[in-house]
Enzyme design. Structure first.
Site, mmCIF file in Angstrom:
data_model
loop_
_atom_site.group_PDB
_atom_site.id
_atom_site.type_symbol
_atom_site.label_atom_id
_atom_site.label_comp_id
_atom_site.label_asym_id
_atom_site.label_seq_id
_atom_site.Cartn_x
_atom_site.Cartn_y
_atom_site.Cartn_z
ATOM 1 N N GLU A 442 8.993 40.486 51.771
ATOM 2 C CA GLU A 442 9.219 39.833 50.465
ATOM 3 C C GLU A 442 10.718 39.565 50.258
ATOM 4 O O GLU A 442 11.233 39.623 49.149
ATOM 5 C CB GLU A 442 8.647 40.734 49.363
ATOM 6 C CG GLU A 442 8.319 40.061 48.052
ATOM 7 C CD GLU A 442 7.234 38.987 48.149
ATOM 8 O OE1 GLU A 442 6.285 39.140 48.949
ATOM 9 O OE2 GLU A 442 7.366 37.992 47.423
HETATM 10 C C1 FAD Z 1 4.373 44.192 57.935
HETATM 11 C C2 FAD Z 1 4.872 42.863 57.497
HETATM 12 C C3 FAD Z 1 4.159 42.138 56.561
HETATM 13 C C4 FAD Z 1 4.601 40.870 56.182
HETATM 14 N N1 FAD Z 1 3.819 40.111 55.346
HETATM 15 C C5 FAD Z 1 4.121 38.790 55.189
HETATM 16 C C6 FAD Z 1 3.204 37.897 54.535
HETATM 17 O O1 FAD Z 1 2.153 38.299 54.047
HETATM 18 N N2 FAD Z 1 3.525 36.580 54.494
HETATM 19 C C7 FAD Z 1 4.674 36.081 55.033
HETATM 20 O O2 FAD Z 1 4.879 34.882 54.974
HETATM 21 N N3 FAD Z 1 5.586 36.909 55.624
HETATM 22 C C8 FAD Z 1 5.323 38.240 55.728
HETATM 23 N N4 FAD Z 1 6.205 39.077 56.370
HETATM 24 C C9 FAD Z 1 7.471 38.526 56.853
HETATM 25 C C10 FAD Z 1 8.677 39.087 56.112
HETATM 26 O O3 FAD Z 1 8.716 38.620 54.788
HETATM 27 C C11 FAD Z 1 9.935 38.732 56.932
HETATM 28 O O4 FAD Z 1 9.898 39.532 58.107
HETATM 29 C C12 FAD Z 1 11.220 38.945 56.190
HETATM 30 O O5 FAD Z 1 11.329 38.068 55.106
HETATM 31 C C13 FAD Z 1 12.447 38.758 57.087
HETATM 32 O O6 FAD Z 1 12.355 37.644 57.912
HETATM 33 P P1 FAD Z 1 12.601 37.805 59.479
HETATM 34 O O7 FAD Z 1 11.773 38.934 59.950
HETATM 35 O O8 FAD Z 1 12.425 36.504 60.149
HETATM 36 O O9 FAD Z 1 14.117 38.261 59.599
HETATM 37 P P2 FAD Z 1 15.393 37.278 59.689
HETATM 38 O O10 FAD Z 1 15.299 36.247 58.628
HETATM 39 O O11 FAD Z 1 15.565 36.836 61.090
HETATM 40 O O12 FAD Z 1 16.576 38.285 59.305
HETATM 41 C C14 FAD Z 1 17.155 39.200 60.242
HETATM 42 C C15 FAD Z 1 18.296 39.959 59.549
HETATM 43 O O13 FAD Z 1 19.321 39.026 59.162
HETATM 44 C C16 FAD Z 1 19.574 39.130 57.773
HETATM 45 N N5 FAD Z 1 19.883 37.800 57.237
HETATM 46 C C17 FAD Z 1 19.205 36.650 57.422
HETATM 47 N N6 FAD Z 1 19.794 35.651 56.734
HETATM 48 C C18 FAD Z 1 20.846 36.182 56.101
HETATM 49 C C19 FAD Z 1 21.841 35.687 55.218
HETATM 50 N N7 FAD Z 1 21.851 34.408 54.816
HETATM 51 N N8 FAD Z 1 22.783 36.539 54.752
HETATM 52 C C20 FAD Z 1 22.762 37.836 55.099
HETATM 53 N N9 FAD Z 1 21.858 38.366 55.929
HETATM 54 C C21 FAD Z 1 20.912 37.553 56.422
HETATM 55 C C22 FAD Z 1 18.319 39.719 57.158
HETATM 56 O O14 FAD Z 1 18.580 40.390 55.937
HETATM 57 C C23 FAD Z 1 17.858 40.663 58.261
HETATM 58 O O15 FAD Z 1 18.532 41.893 58.140
HETATM 59 C C24 FAD Z 1 5.807 40.356 56.717
HETATM 60 C C25 FAD Z 1 6.549 41.117 57.629
HETATM 61 C C26 FAD Z 1 6.083 42.336 58.044
HETATM 62 C C27 FAD Z 1 6.870 43.087 59.086
#
Ligand code: FAD
Length: 592
Positions: A442
């Protein structure tokens, strides 16, 4: 492991004594005839029974067994389908849903307590109804009347579930770069193609249909976040008469193996030209999604509180029973070989930290929920707008601070058990594992902090912040002198946050890196100050009653602990914020 008991007394204290929420309901015409203190108490009591009785016993077995995937079919652990049916039949999925489509129409502040209970019972379980009610909210606010009438009634009753499909393998935080495509069809529908990952409840065996809300791009959409549209994509097509038709062209490719929430199915979803229907306007999909974000993000903060509460209930029972060593001041349980560990200062520090952060979090999330209700239902424009701005300001704090504090509290709850906290049998390690995701999904807590500082503080020129700070200052000014042990440090904390906020607004002008460099520590300083306000309000409600009932004596003692031992954390956070971004950029990428 102690049995879970819904903290009904504490919930009633927050709603009825701290915030006197029935006065707010009486002022809002849409709620005045729907809910009063008595109805609310009855609802909470019933929710306490169903969550503790039917769901809590599945938490550990659900974690041990997990979900399974076989050729696209996903099974939840034993007992989940039956418990889900019980929960749905009780009307709990639609507790906050619109009555015209079969929802219970309860205010968010009631829904928030129900969410706390279900997630304490089992976070994995709680996610299924939470995703459904989130999807309902987007449909209710943005979909056509036909779609609302066709889908909402079966979703509110829990006959069908919902999912939110945003994330793709290459696009998580940055949804502007998603690749899922939506091709317009002659009949007004769309063909949706693409792969979504990490989809909570994307596939499962709890309901006969799953309604996916999917972000996708039209062929001619502008690049970036302004080219995203939102679609309703059912797993099974729904006929005009409401019966179920053919399976839609989509499926679950696999499920993830995870650190925690193992009974929640986290799915890879493949859309292969699936039929979908536009929700809201073309290219305004992110805005439609954001309607539900404030509700969902508060809900994720509450998930953290839920886990902290369950961990505390286990820890307090253990600390009273486990005997090790003697109290520093001499034996207490003289008839035993050693004293219960609750005599030791460090065990008390951990227990009180848990208690103070849990109860502060419950009050704060209820406060934010009341602002959501005011924003939604107030007929006075200025009042509604102020509440909306407070919600915008406080939602990232509620999501990130409650979940960050939950990791601390669940780790304390594990530590209190010593080595027994590390093994599975007692359940404390599961709560730590389950908690970790709440800081990530989220929108990560880092992103929540950027939202607070960039969009909400700097973006509003400090005006949203001023609403909250002015309210606290007015409370301090009007409070009885007998509360000064709480109001004086609260006033000093707000003054310090004022200074920090002014510093942020000023430094952001010169260097764009300053916002991201300061944001996490700023959000935490904000969170501790907000909890100080909550604890001062709770102390006011408890004061004078401590002689009658130890519940109130416990509140005042915990308030004193909070101000003495936790609020001072703002000083080191403030120093870190003011150190600025310079030290973050001393190394180039190769030097790490
Ligand atoms: C168990 C689980 C359930 C989930 N359920 C859902 C769901 O129901 N629907 C759905 O759509 N998604 C879902 N997600 C996805 C989840 O919302 C994302 O994993 C999360 O938003 C982060 O995206 P990412 O994993 O691609 O990380 P990334 O976006 O690749 O981020 C990697 C790191 O970089 C940091 N970062 C990225 N951009 C910036 C910035 N501009 N400034 C500073 N730091 C930054 C982040 O904070 C993080 O620490 C789920 C994930 C999990 C693991």
């Amino acid at each position: 492991m102690a049995d879970y008991k819904a903290p009904l007394r504490d919930m009633r204290f927050v709603l009825n004594e701290v915030f006197e929420v029935s006065k707010l309901w009486a002022e809002l015409p849409a709620l005045a005839d729907v809910v009063d203190e008595e109805t609310a108490n009855a609802i909470l009591e019933e929710a306490g029974k169903v969550t503790a009785g039917s769901i809590a016993p599945l938490n550990r077995s659900g974690d041990e067994e997990g979900c399974s995937w076989d050729n696209g079919v996903v099974k939840t652990p034993a007992g989940f389908p039956e418990a889900y049916r019980t929960y749905a039949e009780g009307g709990w999925v639609g507790v906050g849903g619109a009555p015209e489509f079969g929802g219970m129409g309860m205010p968010k502040v009631i829904g928030a307590q129900v969410e706390e209970m279900v997630n304490s019972a089992s976070l994995s379980f709680g996610l299924y109804p939470m995703l459904t009610s989130g999807a309902c909210l987007s449909i209710l606010n943005h979909a056509s009347e036909d779609l609302k009438a066709q889908y909402l009634p079966n979703m509110y009753t829990g006959v069908w579930a919902g999912s939110m499909c945003l994330t793709e393998p290459h696009a998580g935080t940055d949804l502007g770069i998603i690749r899922t495509k939506a091709e317009p069809q002659a009949d007004g529908s769309y063909k949706i193609s693409g792969t979504k990952i990490f989809i909570t409840g994307g596939e499962h065996d709890l309901t006969e249909n799953i309604i996916h809300l999917v972000l996708a791009k039209l062929p001619d959409a502008p690049a970036g976040p302004k080219g995203i549209s939102l679609f309703l994509v059912p797993k099974v097509m729904v006929n005009a008469d409401g019966s179920l038709g053919e399976k839609n062209a989509l499926g679950c490719g696999s499920i993830e193996h995870k650190m925690g929430i193992k009974a929640s199915a986290t799915c890879v979803m493949n859309f292969d030209g699936a039929t979908g229907y536009l929700i809201g306007e073309v290219n305004k999909g992110l805005a439609a999604m954001f309607t539900m974000m404030n509700y969902e993000r508060l809900g994720v903060g509450i998930q953290g509180l839920s886990l902290g509460e369950r961990s505390y209930q286990n820890a307090i029972e253990y600390a009273r029973e486990r005997i090790q060593s003697r109290a520093p001041t001499g034996p207490v349980a003289k008839d035993k070989a050693a004293d219960p560990i609750i005599v030791h200062p460090d065990v008390r520090r951990m227990l009180l930290t848990m208690k103070a952060l849990n109860e502060g979090g419950r009050a704060f999330s209820s406060y934010v929920a009341m602002q959501l209700d005011t924003a939604k239902y107030s007929e006075d424009k200025a009042t509604a707008q102020r509440a909306e701005e407070l919600v915008a300001l406080l939602t990232p704090v509620a999501k990130a601070f409650l979940t960050d504090m939950a990791l601390e509290t669940t780790v304390h709850g594990q530590q209190i058990f010593g080595g027994h906290g590390f093994i599975r049998e007692w359940g404390q390690e599961q709560l730590v594992r389950d908690c970790r995701i709440t800081q990530i999904y989220e929108g990560t807590n880092g992103i929540q902090s950027l939202d607070l500082m960039g969009r909400k503080i700097v973006g509003s020129g400090g005006s949203y912040y001023k609403h909250f700070a002015d309210e606290i200052k007015a409370f301090v000014a009007s409070a009885d002198a007998s509360l000064s042990e709480f109001t004086q440090p609260l006033a000093a904390a707000v003054e310090s946050l004022d200074g920090l906020t002014a510093w942020v607004l000023d430094s952001a002008k010169g260097n764009p890196n300053e916002i991201g460099a300061a944001s996490v520590e700023y959000l935490q300083a904000f969170g501790y100050t907000a909890y100080a306000y909550m604890w001062a309000l709770m102390a006011r409600a408890a004061q004078g009653k401590e002689g009658q009932d130890e519940f109130y004596a416990s509140k005042l003692g915990t308030a004193r602990f909070y101000f003495a031992r936790l609020l001072p954390r703002i000083h080191s956070l403030s120093a870190s914020v003011k150190a600025g971004s310079e030290s973050l950029y001393l190394l180039d990428a190769a030097q790490f």
